[in-house]
Scaffold this motif. Sequence first.
Motif, mmCIF file in Angstrom:
data_model
loop_
_atom_site.group_PDB
_atom_site.id
_atom_site.type_symbol
_atom_site.label_atom_id
_atom_site.label_comp_id
_atom_site.label_asym_id
_atom_site.label_seq_id
_atom_site.Cartn_x
_atom_site.Cartn_y
_atom_site.Cartn_z
ATOM 1 N N ARG A 21 -33.445 11.727 -15.982
ATOM 2 C CA ARG A 21 -32.770 10.625 -15.271
ATOM 3 C C ARG A 21 -32.169 11.141 -13.966
ATOM 4 N NH1 ARG A 21 -28.281 9.249 -12.843
ATOM 5 N NH2 ARG A 21 -26.969 10.056 -14.507
ATOM 6 N N ASP A 22 -31.049 11.856 -14.009
ATOM 7 C CA ASP A 22 -30.468 12.371 -12.769
ATOM 8 C C ASP A 22 -31.436 13.373 -12.130
ATOM 9 O OD1 ASP A 22 -28.544 13.052 -10.801
ATOM 10 O OD2 ASP A 22 -26.928 12.671 -12.216
ATOM 11 N N GLY A 23 -32.057 14.218 -12.960
ATOM 12 C CA GLY A 23 -32.993 15.221 -12.447
ATOM 13 C C GLY A 23 -34.170 14.575 -11.765
ATOM 14 N N VAL A 209 -18.499 15.983 -19.607
ATOM 15 C CA VAL A 209 -18.453 16.400 -18.199
ATOM 16 C C VAL A 209 -19.814 16.158 -17.553
ATOM 17 C CG1 VAL A 209 -16.632 18.115 -18.477
ATOM 18 C CG2 VAL A 209 -18.983 18.796 -18.911
ATOM 19 N N HIS A 210 -19.783 15.777 -16.277
ATOM 20 C CA HIS A 210 -21.029 15.534 -15.532
ATOM 21 C C HIS A 210 -20.751 15.996 -14.107
ATOM 22 C CE1 HIS A 210 -24.657 12.938 -14.480
ATOM 23 N NE2 HIS A 210 -24.125 13.179 -13.287
ATOM 24 N N CYS A 211 -21.229 17.193 -13.753
ATOM 25 C CA CYS A 211 -20.843 17.770 -12.462
ATOM 26 C C CYS A 211 -22.048 18.037 -11.572
ATOM 27 C CB CYS A 211 -20.105 19.082 -12.692
ATOM 28 S SG CYS A 211 -18.595 18.843 -13.649
ATOM 29 N N HIS A 212 -21.889 17.672 -10.303
ATOM 30 C CA HIS A 212 -22.941 17.949 -9.314
ATOM 31 C C HIS A 212 -22.600 19.227 -8.553
ATOM 32 C CE1 HIS A 212 -25.774 14.610 -9.669
ATOM 33 N NE2 HIS A 212 -24.748 14.002 -10.269
ATOM 34 N N ASP A 213 -23.642 19.807 -7.952
ATOM 35 C CA ASP A 213 -23.524 21.185 -7.463
ATOM 36 C C ASP A 213 -23.360 21.302 -5.949
ATOM 37 O OD1 ASP A 213 -23.362 23.787 -8.376
ATOM 38 O OD2 ASP A 213 -25.438 24.238 -7.843
HETATM 39 ZN ZN ZN Z 1 -25.036 12.363 -11.530
#
Ligand code: ZN
Length: 524
Positions: A21-23, A209-213
């Motif tokens: 999904r996010d990927g 947790v859902h963290c972007h880089d």
């Molecule tokens: Zn996201």
Amino acid sequence: MNSAPNDSDKGRVHIFDTTLRDGEQSPGISLNTSEKVEIAQQLARLGVDVIEAGFPITSPGDFEAVEQIARKVEGPVICGLARAQKGDIDAAWGAICDSERPRIHTFISTSDIHIEHQMRNSRDDVKVGARAAVAHAKSLCEDVEFSPMDATRADVEFTAEVCAIAVAEGATVVNIPDTVGYTTPEEYAEYFRRLYEFAPSLHDVELSVHCHDDLGLAVANSYAGLLAGARQVECAVNGIGERAGNCALEEIAMLLKVRGDAHGLHTGINSREIARTSRLVSRLTGYVVQPNKAIVGRNAFAHESGIHQDGVLKERSTFEIMDATEVGLDSNQIVLGKHSGRHALREALEKLGFVVEGEALNKAFSRFKEVADKKKQVTALDLEAIVSDEMRREDASYELVGFRVTAGSEIDPEASVEVALPDGGVGKGTAAGDGPVDSIFQAIRQATSVEAELREYQVAAVTGGEDALGQVTVVLRKDGASASGQGVATDILEASARAYVRAVSNLVADSAVKVADPDTATTP
Ligand code: ZN
Ligand code: KIV
């Protein structure tokens, strides 16, 4: 299901994989349904707890892929994403309802930046929207996850109020996204502390947790959130995802395994499947893993300095904190030779996790023989590449039938190709370009009549050695849509031709299924 509060094992962290999904929202990635199912099956083998399989409202193609995963993949919870809108939630439910363990994940932003500039409504509207969305999702599905998008840039007291509403309506998991990769470990931990303070009912559900880089802190922030009480981590294989990507699954999983002594946390991940999962995702998405990438990069366990090599030879722990075998990086033993038969191939494939029978086995066998005739030994990595390549061939609407190239220092390059077309005919093209690869690509453009811009062209070797199989990735762009294609062959010109034709297939398939959605601007 797997909510931590009722879980007697307080240190168990649930791995929520969002590669599909996010990927999949990363530019240039365009996986078709069978590729998504293949990845989801491998994720199940890896032992993830939840697979976020897609965002069903966004296109019929996404819906179909989520539905197939829900029907075919056993073990993990299968989750579908939905904005806090009835239509989205109904679509998500429609796609996942056949799963043994379905979950609806619904989200709405709580930051004033998003409320004012993106949604153009008010905090009250957000509260009403969140309540209605969770209540509706709960009426369909027992397991409901709620995310206040852009939480880390939002007022924590307001976010806590919205999360408490979600819990009151029956949310089982509350996820706190660092949507734009802005927070820091200390700040994120403090945010959790304050959320619990303002909304004590959050102790009754699992926090995530859902963290972007964006600042390179996705894994560190996720880890800080886990130490602050979260028991679900959202992550993607190879760290792919929107912009700079998501928390890398392999990094957080190995951090929790290797440093278990420091925090008492652990996961259900079968770490020996990590390398294979990483290779599969890289191959199918066309996102090459950087050599020095932690855990899965090809240099992650390589020692260059003499002092380090000397130390490791004397005692591995001098310069290694984990063993390559723990992440499955030892799978490149020689498995088959030139004279191996069909039975040996089937057994080797089974060991690698592929169940290939009947006509598919015949095709895999003749492809294996082609490769084995040219290479002395066929390794596990080669077999993986060949079988994945064969599987992709089945879905392709265009297929390379043959090609011929003339090139050399004194010769102007020229290529002729023949491509099987979706209508059953064969398209032919002949072109002279800047070099052999350019000539092949121009000839394919003629043969298929599909004009697209070449955005990326990458060649990598599947294994080391002079006779290594070449793996080529091509990304094409047309009318604002991108699609990638991969090809594997001992000859890189052949791999290039295959990759280009696959990219054409994916581009055409994608434009057929993608329906313009006036609201895609709000896709997270
Ligand atoms: Zn996201
Ligand atoms: O980054 C984000 O906020 C998201 C949400 C949908 C969880 O991907």
